[in-house]
Design a protein around this motif. Structure first.
Motif, PDB file in Angstrom:
ATOM      1  N   GLY A 274      19.311  31.134  75.137  1.00 57.26           N
ATOM      2  CA  GLY A 274      18.394  30.872  76.241  1.00 57.26           C
ATOM      3  C   GLY A 274      19.066  30.989  77.592  1.00 57.26           C
ATOM      4  O   GLY A 274      18.428  31.346  78.589  1.00 57.26           O
ATOM      5  N   ARG A 275      20.369  30.724  77.633  1.00 55.22           N
ATOM      6  CA  ARG A 275      21.111  30.817  78.892  1.00 55.22           C
ATOM      7  C   ARG A 275      21.640  32.230  79.142  1.00 55.22           C
ATOM      8  O   ARG A 275      22.185  32.488  80.211  1.00 55.22           O
ATOM      9  N   THR A 276      21.513  33.110  78.143  1.00 47.86           N
ATOM     10  CA  THR A 276      22.007  34.482  78.304  1.00 47.86           C
ATOM     11  C   THR A 276      20.881  35.495  78.136  1.00 47.86           C
ATOM     12  O   THR A 276      21.130  36.647  77.771  1.00 47.86           O
ATOM     13  N   ALA A 277      19.642  35.056  78.382  1.00 48.53           N
ATOM     14  CA  ALA A 277      18.459  35.921  78.473  1.00 48.53           C
ATOM     15  C   ALA A 277      17.980  36.476  77.143  1.00 48.53           C
ATOM     16  O   ALA A 277      17.207  37.415  77.110  1.00 48.53           O
ATOM     17  N   GLN A 278      18.420  35.883  76.032  1.00 47.07           N
ATOM     18  CA  GLN A 278      17.903  36.318  74.733  1.00 47.07           C
ATOM     19  C   GLN A 278      16.901  35.307  74.211  1.00 47.07           C
ATOM     20  O   GLN A 278      17.166  34.108  74.183  1.00 47.07           O
ATOM     21  N   ALA A 279      15.735  35.809  73.800  1.00 51.06           N
ATOM     22  CA  ALA A 279      14.691  34.965  73.238  1.00 51.06           C
ATOM     23  C   ALA A 279      14.424  35.367  71.796  1.00 51.06           C
ATOM     24  O   ALA A 279      14.477  36.553  71.449  1.00 51.06           O
ATOM     25  N   PHE A 280      14.131  34.385  70.958  1.00 52.69           N
ATOM     26  CA  PHE A 280      13.778  34.647  69.567  1.00 52.69           C
ATOM     27  C   PHE A 280      12.259  34.637  69.430  1.00 52.69           C
ATOM     28  O   PHE A 280      11.584  33.740  69.946  1.00 52.69           O
ATOM     29  N   THR A 281      11.724  35.638  68.745  1.00 55.09           N
ATOM     30  CA  THR A 281      10.289  35.712  68.498  1.00 55.09           C
ATOM     31  C   THR A 281      10.075  36.051  67.027  1.00 55.09           C
ATOM     32  O   THR A 281      11.010  36.413  66.316  1.00 55.09           O
TER      33      THR A 281
END
Length: 375
Positions: A274-281
Protein backbone atom coordinates in the motif's frame (compact mmCIF):
# COMPACT_ATOMS: atom_id res chain seq x y z
CA UNK A 1 -11.69 -14.82 32.70
CA UNK A 2 -12.05 -17.24 29.79
CA UNK A 3 -9.26 -19.73 29.25
CA UNK A 4 -7.24 -19.61 26.03
CA UNK A 5 -8.82 -22.14 23.68
CA UNK A 6 -9.14 -23.34 20.09
CA UNK A 7 -12.30 -24.93 18.76
CA UNK A 8 -12.23 -26.77 15.44
CA UNK A 9 -15.64 -26.02 13.95
CA UNK A 10 -15.30 -27.96 10.71
CA UNK A 11 -13.09 -29.02 7.84
CA UNK A 12 -13.26 -29.39 4.08
CA UNK A 13 -10.44 -31.55 2.75
CA UNK A 14 -7.31 -30.22 4.43
CA UNK A 15 -8.84 -26.79 5.06
CA UNK A 16 -9.98 -26.09 8.62
CA UNK A 17 -12.56 -23.70 10.08
CA UNK A 18 -11.99 -22.78 13.71
CA UNK A 19 -12.21 -20.27 16.49
CA UNK A 20 -9.53 -19.03 18.91
CA UNK A 21 -10.71 -17.52 22.19
CA UNK A 22 -8.27 -15.40 24.20
CA UNK A 23 -8.17 -12.62 26.77
CA UNK A 24 -9.13 -9.77 24.44
CA UNK A 25 -11.61 -11.50 22.17
CA UNK A 26 -12.38 -14.20 19.64
CA UNK A 27 -10.54 -14.85 16.36
CA UNK A 28 -12.33 -16.65 13.56
CA UNK A 29 -9.96 -18.87 11.57
CA UNK A 30 -8.53 -19.07 8.99
CA UNK A 31 -7.37 -15.57 9.95
CA UNK A 32 -4.98 -12.99 8.55
CA UNK A 33 -3.23 -10.73 11.08
CA UNK A 34 -2.18 -7.25 9.91
CA UNK A 35 1.34 -6.40 11.05
CA UNK A 36 1.73 -3.55 13.53
CA UNK A 37 5.46 -3.96 14.14
CA UNK A 38 6.11 -0.81 16.19
CA UNK A 39 2.66 -0.52 17.84
CA UNK A 40 1.04 0.81 14.67
CA UNK A 41 -0.33 -0.70 11.49
CA UNK A 42 1.37 1.78 9.19
CA UNK A 43 -0.89 4.42 7.56
CA UNK A 44 -3.95 3.16 9.47
CA UNK A 45 -5.92 4.13 12.57
CA UNK A 46 -6.73 1.13 14.80
CA UNK A 47 -10.46 1.63 14.31
CA UNK A 48 -9.92 1.57 10.53
CA UNK A 49 -8.01 -1.70 10.83
CA UNK A 50 -10.94 -3.15 12.80
CA UNK A 51 -13.38 -1.86 10.18
CA UNK A 52 -11.75 -4.12 7.57
CA UNK A 53 -12.76 -7.14 9.66
CA UNK A 54 -9.36 -7.79 11.26
CA UNK A 55 -9.77 -9.33 14.72
CA UNK A 56 -6.11 -9.66 15.74
CA UNK A 57 -2.92 -7.78 14.89
CA UNK A 58 0.77 -8.49 15.35
CA UNK A 59 3.42 -6.55 17.26
CA UNK A 60 7.17 -7.17 17.45
CA UNK A 61 9.27 -7.84 20.54
CA UNK A 62 12.56 -6.70 19.01
CA UNK A 63 11.34 -3.34 17.75
CA UNK A 64 9.25 -2.51 20.84
CA UNK A 65 12.03 -3.43 23.29
CA UNK A 66 14.32 -0.93 21.52
CA UNK A 67 11.72 1.81 21.12
CA UNK A 68 9.87 2.90 23.20
CA UNK A 69 10.84 0.04 25.57
CA UNK A 70 8.70 -2.74 27.05
CA UNK A 71 8.95 -1.33 30.57
CA UNK A 72 7.59 2.02 29.38
CA UNK A 73 4.69 0.35 27.56
CA UNK A 74 3.92 -1.68 30.70
CA UNK A 75 3.84 1.49 32.82
CA UNK A 76 1.42 3.02 30.33
CA UNK A 77 -1.03 0.15 30.63
CA UNK A 78 0.29 -2.43 28.17
CA UNK A 79 0.33 -2.58 24.40
CA UNK A 80 -3.46 -2.69 23.97
CA UNK A 81 -3.99 0.60 25.81
CA UNK A 82 -0.80 2.14 24.43
CA UNK A 83 -1.80 1.72 20.78
CA UNK A 84 -5.58 1.87 21.29
CA UNK A 85 -6.25 -1.63 19.99
CA UNK A 86 -8.78 -3.42 22.23
CA UNK A 87 -8.68 -6.75 20.39
CA UNK A 88 -6.22 -9.64 20.55
CA UNK A 89 -2.51 -9.07 19.86
CA UNK A 90 0.14 -11.62 18.93
CA UNK A 91 3.78 -10.65 19.37
CA UNK A 92 6.66 -12.10 17.38
CA UNK A 93 9.48 -13.13 19.73
CA UNK A 94 12.30 -11.37 17.90
CA UNK A 95 13.63 -14.63 16.47
CA UNK A 96 13.15 -13.56 12.87
CA UNK A 97 15.21 -10.42 13.50
CA UNK A 98 17.97 -12.71 14.79
CA UNK A 99 18.20 -14.01 11.21
CA UNK A 100 17.70 -10.73 9.39
CA UNK A 101 20.26 -8.88 11.55
CA UNK A 102 22.98 -11.50 11.20
CA UNK A 103 25.59 -8.80 10.55
CA UNK A 104 24.80 -7.14 13.88
CA UNK A 105 24.55 -10.08 16.27
CA UNK A 106 26.39 -12.82 18.16
CA UNK A 107 24.51 -16.03 18.89
CA UNK A 108 25.26 -18.66 21.54
CA UNK A 109 23.40 -21.19 23.69
CA UNK A 110 22.14 -18.52 26.08
CA UNK A 111 20.63 -16.23 23.46
CA UNK A 112 21.58 -13.42 21.11
CA UNK A 113 23.64 -10.30 21.72
CA UNK A 114 23.04 -7.71 19.05
CA UNK A 115 23.58 -4.07 18.20
CA UNK A 116 20.51 -1.89 17.84
CA UNK A 117 19.82 -0.80 14.26
CA UNK A 118 18.65 2.51 15.79
CA UNK A 119 21.61 3.71 17.84
CA UNK A 120 24.20 0.91 17.84
CA UNK A 121 23.70 0.09 21.54
CA UNK A 122 24.19 -3.53 22.65
CA UNK A 123 21.33 -5.70 23.89
CA UNK A 124 20.89 -9.35 24.83
CA UNK A 125 17.75 -11.29 23.96
CA UNK A 126 17.25 -14.73 25.54
CA UNK A 127 14.18 -16.97 25.73
CA UNK A 128 13.56 -15.72 29.27
CA UNK A 129 13.95 -12.05 28.31
CA UNK A 130 11.69 -12.49 25.27
CA UNK A 131 8.97 -14.00 27.52
CA UNK A 132 9.42 -11.15 30.00
CA UNK A 133 9.06 -8.49 27.30
CA UNK A 134 5.98 -10.10 25.78
CA UNK A 135 4.47 -10.39 29.26
CA UNK A 136 5.10 -6.66 29.83
CA UNK A 137 3.46 -5.90 26.49
CA UNK A 138 0.41 -7.94 27.51
CA UNK A 139 0.34 -10.09 24.35
CA UNK A 140 -2.64 -12.43 24.08
CA UNK A 141 -0.43 -14.80 22.08
CA UNK A 142 3.26 -15.00 22.98
CA UNK A 143 5.71 -16.62 20.58
CA UNK A 144 8.64 -18.79 21.65
CA UNK A 145 12.10 -17.41 21.06
CA UNK A 146 13.77 -19.27 18.21
CA UNK A 147 16.49 -19.11 15.61
CA UNK A 148 15.23 -18.98 12.04
CA UNK A 149 17.94 -20.18 9.62
CA UNK A 150 18.01 -18.48 6.22
CA UNK A 151 17.42 -20.25 2.92
CA UNK A 152 19.47 -21.78 1.48
CA UNK A 153 21.46 -23.27 4.36
CA UNK A 154 23.39 -26.50 4.69
CA UNK A 155 21.27 -29.20 6.32
CA UNK A 156 23.76 -29.48 9.19
CA UNK A 157 23.29 -25.77 9.92
CA UNK A 158 19.50 -26.11 9.78
CA UNK A 159 19.70 -29.10 12.16
CA UNK A 160 21.85 -27.16 14.62
CA UNK A 161 19.47 -24.17 14.55
CA UNK A 162 16.44 -26.44 14.92
CA UNK A 163 17.90 -28.25 17.93
CA UNK A 164 18.85 -24.94 19.54
CA UNK A 165 15.34 -23.60 18.89
CA UNK A 166 13.82 -26.63 20.64
CA UNK A 167 16.02 -26.07 23.70
CA UNK A 168 14.96 -22.43 23.62
CA UNK A 169 11.32 -23.54 23.27
CA UNK A 170 11.60 -25.49 26.53
CA UNK A 171 13.12 -22.46 28.24
CA UNK A 172 10.39 -20.22 26.80
CA UNK A 173 7.71 -22.58 28.15
CA UNK A 174 9.32 -22.59 31.60
CA UNK A 175 9.56 -18.77 31.67
CA UNK A 176 6.05 -18.08 30.36
CA UNK A 177 3.62 -16.86 33.01
CA UNK A 178 0.45 -18.93 32.70
CA UNK A 179 -2.77 -16.94 33.17
CA UNK A 180 -6.34 -17.31 31.88
CA UNK A 181 -6.85 -16.11 28.31
CA UNK A 182 -3.18 -15.90 27.36
CA UNK A 183 -1.39 -18.47 25.20
CA UNK A 184 2.12 -19.48 24.18
CA UNK A 185 2.86 -20.86 20.70
CA UNK A 186 5.80 -23.09 19.87
CA UNK A 187 7.56 -22.67 16.52
CA UNK A 188 8.28 -25.67 14.31
CA UNK A 189 11.60 -25.38 12.49
CA UNK A 190 13.59 -27.63 10.19
CA UNK A 191 13.79 -25.81 6.90
CA UNK A 192 12.54 -27.89 3.97
CA UNK A 193 13.74 -31.17 5.53
CA UNK A 194 10.99 -33.62 6.53
CA UNK A 195 13.06 -35.46 9.15
CA UNK A 196 14.07 -32.21 10.89
CA UNK A 197 10.47 -30.93 10.83
CA UNK A 198 9.38 -34.22 12.42
CA UNK A 199 12.04 -34.00 15.14
CA UNK A 200 10.97 -30.40 15.86
CA UNK A 201 7.27 -31.29 15.96
CA UNK A 202 7.88 -34.15 18.40
CA UNK A 203 9.96 -31.93 20.69
CA UNK A 204 7.30 -29.21 20.68
CA UNK A 205 4.47 -31.65 21.40
CA UNK A 206 6.39 -33.12 24.33
CA UNK A 207 6.83 -29.62 25.79
CA UNK A 208 3.17 -28.72 25.12
CA UNK A 209 1.89 -25.44 23.69
CA UNK A 210 -1.39 -23.60 23.12
CA UNK A 211 -0.69 -23.35 19.39
CA UNK A 212 1.95 -24.36 16.88
CA UNK A 213 3.60 -22.03 14.39
CA UNK A 214 5.49 -23.06 11.29
CA UNK A 215 8.62 -20.94 10.97
CA UNK A 216 11.50 -20.93 8.55
CA UNK A 217 9.38 -20.67 5.39
CA UNK A 218 8.83 -17.73 3.04
CA UNK A 219 12.53 -16.98 3.42
CA UNK A 220 13.45 -17.49 -0.23
CA UNK A 221 12.60 -21.12 -0.94
CA UNK A 222 9.78 -20.34 -3.38
CA UNK A 223 6.09 -21.26 -3.38
CA UNK A 224 6.39 -24.82 -4.69
CA UNK A 225 8.91 -25.80 -2.02
CA UNK A 226 6.94 -24.00 0.69
CA UNK A 227 3.77 -25.88 -0.28
CA UNK A 228 5.53 -29.26 -0.46
CA UNK A 229 7.01 -28.59 3.01
CA UNK A 230 3.58 -27.69 4.36
CA UNK A 231 2.14 -30.88 2.87
CA UNK A 232 4.02 -32.95 5.45
CA UNK A 233 4.55 -30.41 8.25
CA UNK A 234 0.92 -29.63 9.08
CA UNK A 235 0.22 -33.37 9.45
CA UNK A 236 2.87 -33.53 12.19
CA UNK A 237 1.13 -30.90 14.32
CA UNK A 238 -1.78 -31.46 16.74
CA UNK A 239 -5.24 -31.21 15.16
CA UNK A 240 -6.78 -29.65 18.28
CA UNK A 241 -4.49 -26.59 18.35
CA UNK A 242 -4.21 -23.63 15.95
CA UNK A 243 -1.52 -23.71 13.27
CA UNK A 244 0.16 -20.45 12.32
CA UNK A 245 2.32 -19.97 9.20
CA UNK A 246 4.63 -17.07 10.01
CA UNK A 247 5.32 -14.26 7.55
CA UNK A 248 3.01 -15.43 4.74
CA UNK A 249 2.08 -14.05 2.35
CA UNK A 250 0.67 -13.32 -1.09
CA UNK A 251 -3.03 -14.09 -1.68
CA UNK A 252 -2.10 -17.26 -3.62
CA UNK A 253 0.03 -18.36 -0.65
CA UNK A 254 -2.84 -17.91 1.81
CA UNK A 255 -5.30 -19.95 -0.24
CA UNK A 256 -2.77 -22.73 -0.86
CA UNK A 257 -1.69 -22.88 2.77
CA UNK A 258 -5.29 -23.02 4.01
CA UNK A 259 -5.79 -26.00 1.70
CA UNK A 260 -2.86 -27.63 3.53
CA UNK A 261 -4.31 -27.09 7.01
CA UNK A 262 -3.01 -23.69 8.16
CA UNK A 263 -5.25 -21.52 10.40
CA UNK A 264 -3.40 -18.22 10.94
CA UNK A 265 -1.18 -15.91 8.90
CA UNK A 266 0.65 -12.59 9.11
CA UNK A 267 2.59 -10.62 6.51
CA UNK A 268 3.73 -7.04 5.87
CA UNK A 269 2.78 -7.40 2.20
CA UNK A 270 -0.64 -5.67 2.17
CA UNK A 271 0.60 -2.69 4.17
CA UNK A 272 4.03 -2.42 2.55
CA UNK A 273 2.48 -2.72 -0.91
CA UNK A 274 0.00 0.00 0.00
CA UNK A 275 2.93 2.33 0.61
CA UNK A 276 4.57 1.42 -2.72
CA UNK A 277 1.50 1.90 -4.96
CA UNK A 278 0.60 -1.78 -5.35
CA UNK A 279 -2.99 -2.82 -4.75
CA UNK A 280 -4.40 -6.34 -4.53
CA UNK A 281 -7.65 -7.08 -6.36
CA UNK A 282 -9.65 -10.19 -7.19
CA UNK A 283 -8.01 -10.16 -10.64
CA UNK A 284 -4.47 -9.82 -9.28
CA UNK A 285 -2.13 -6.98 -8.26
CA UNK A 286 -2.42 -3.50 -9.78
CA UNK A 287 0.37 -0.89 -9.97
CA UNK A 288 -1.14 2.57 -9.44
CA UNK A 289 2.04 4.24 -10.72
CA UNK A 290 1.18 3.20 -14.26
CA UNK A 291 0.11 6.00 -16.60
CA UNK A 292 -2.85 3.95 -17.87
CA UNK A 293 -4.77 4.89 -14.69
CA UNK A 294 -4.34 8.67 -15.13
CA UNK A 295 -7.70 9.25 -16.87
CA UNK A 296 -9.58 6.27 -15.45
CA UNK A 297 -12.70 7.28 -13.46
CA UNK A 298 -13.44 3.69 -12.37
CA UNK A 299 -12.83 2.34 -8.87
CA UNK A 300 -9.84 0.18 -8.12
CA UNK A 301 -12.09 -2.87 -7.64
CA UNK A 302 -15.84 -2.58 -8.18
CA UNK A 303 -16.44 -5.62 -5.93
CA UNK A 304 -14.71 -4.03 -2.92
CA UNK A 305 -16.60 -2.17 -0.17
CA UNK A 306 -13.66 -0.23 1.29
CA UNK A 307 -13.76 3.61 1.35
CA UNK A 308 -11.01 3.74 -1.30
CA UNK A 309 -13.10 1.83 -3.82
CA UNK A 310 -16.36 3.54 -2.82
CA UNK A 311 -15.11 7.10 -2.96
CA UNK A 312 -11.98 7.46 -5.13
CA UNK A 313 -11.14 6.80 -8.76
CA UNK A 314 -8.08 5.13 -10.21
CA UNK A 315 -7.23 8.53 -11.71
CA UNK A 316 -7.17 10.12 -8.25
CA UNK A 317 -5.09 7.28 -6.79
CA UNK A 318 -2.63 7.60 -9.67
CA UNK A 319 -2.39 11.33 -9.02
CA UNK A 320 -1.73 11.12 -5.25
CA UNK A 321 0.77 8.30 -5.78
CA UNK A 322 2.72 10.37 -8.31
CA UNK A 323 2.49 13.47 -6.12
CA UNK A 324 3.87 11.56 -3.14
CA UNK A 325 0.85 12.45 -0.98
CA UNK A 326 0.42 10.66 2.34
CA UNK A 327 -3.20 9.88 1.50
CA UNK A 328 -1.97 7.50 -1.23
CA UNK A 329 -0.46 5.18 1.38
CA UNK A 330 -3.56 5.50 3.56
CA UNK A 331 -6.06 4.69 0.81
CA UNK A 332 -4.10 1.82 -0.74
CA UNK A 333 -3.25 0.27 2.63
CA UNK A 334 -6.91 0.36 3.68
CA UNK A 335 -7.94 -1.27 0.41
CA UNK A 336 -5.28 -3.97 0.67
CA UNK A 337 -6.21 -4.86 4.24
CA UNK A 338 -9.88 -4.97 3.23
CA UNK A 339 -9.01 -7.26 0.32
CA UNK A 340 -7.12 -9.64 2.61
CA UNK A 341 -9.89 -9.72 5.22
CA UNK A 342 -12.55 -10.25 2.54
CA UNK A 343 -10.47 -13.09 1.10
CA UNK A 344 -10.28 -14.77 4.52
CA UNK A 345 -14.02 -14.32 5.06
CA UNK A 346 -14.69 -15.92 1.66
CA UNK A 347 -12.37 -18.80 2.59
CA UNK A 348 -14.20 -19.35 5.89
CA UNK A 349 -17.58 -19.41 4.11
CA UNK A 350 -16.29 -21.85 1.51
CA UNK A 351 -15.03 -24.26 4.19
CA UNK A 352 -18.33 -23.98 6.08
CA UNK A 353 -20.33 -24.81 2.95
CA UNK A 354 -18.03 -27.63 1.83
CA UNK A 355 -17.08 -25.82 -1.37
CA UNK A 356 -13.45 -24.94 -0.68
CA UNK A 357 -12.04 -26.90 -3.64
CA UNK A 358 -14.36 -25.04 -6.01
CA UNK A 359 -13.48 -21.74 -4.32
CA UNK A 360 -9.75 -22.45 -4.71
CA UNK A 361 -10.14 -23.27 -8.42
CA UNK A 362 -12.24 -20.16 -9.02
CA UNK A 363 -9.78 -17.98 -7.10
CA UNK A 364 -6.82 -19.22 -9.13
CA UNK A 365 -8.70 -18.70 -12.41
CA UNK A 366 -9.85 -15.19 -11.54
CA UNK A 367 -6.63 -14.02 -9.86
CA UNK A 368 -4.63 -15.02 -12.92
CA UNK A 369 -6.70 -12.92 -15.33
CA UNK A 370 -4.82 -9.69 -14.72
CA UNK A 371 -6.25 -6.21 -14.35
CA UNK A 372 -9.34 -4.97 -16.17
CA UNK A 373 -8.73 -3.65 -19.67
CA UNK A 374 -7.72 0.03 -19.84
CA UNK A 375 -10.20 2.55 -21.15
Amino acid sequence: MTDFSFELLGADGGARRGRVTCAHGVIQTPAFMPVGTAATVKAMLPENVAATGAEIILGNTYHLMLRPGAERIARLGGLHAFMNWPGPILTDSGGYQVMSLSELRKLDENGVTFRSHIDGSYHTLTPERSMEIQHQLGSDITMCFDECPPYPSEKADVARATQLSMRWAARSRAAFVNRPGYGLFGINQGGVHEDLREQSAQALKEIGFDGYAIGGLAVGEGRALMFSTLDFTTLMLPTDKPRYLMGVGKPEDLVGAVARGVDMFDCVLPTRSGRTAQAFTRRGPVNLKNARHGDDPRPLDDHCSCPTCRNYSRAYLNHVVKAGEIIAAMLLTWHNLQYYQDLMADIRRAIESGTFAAFEADFQSQYGQGDIAPL
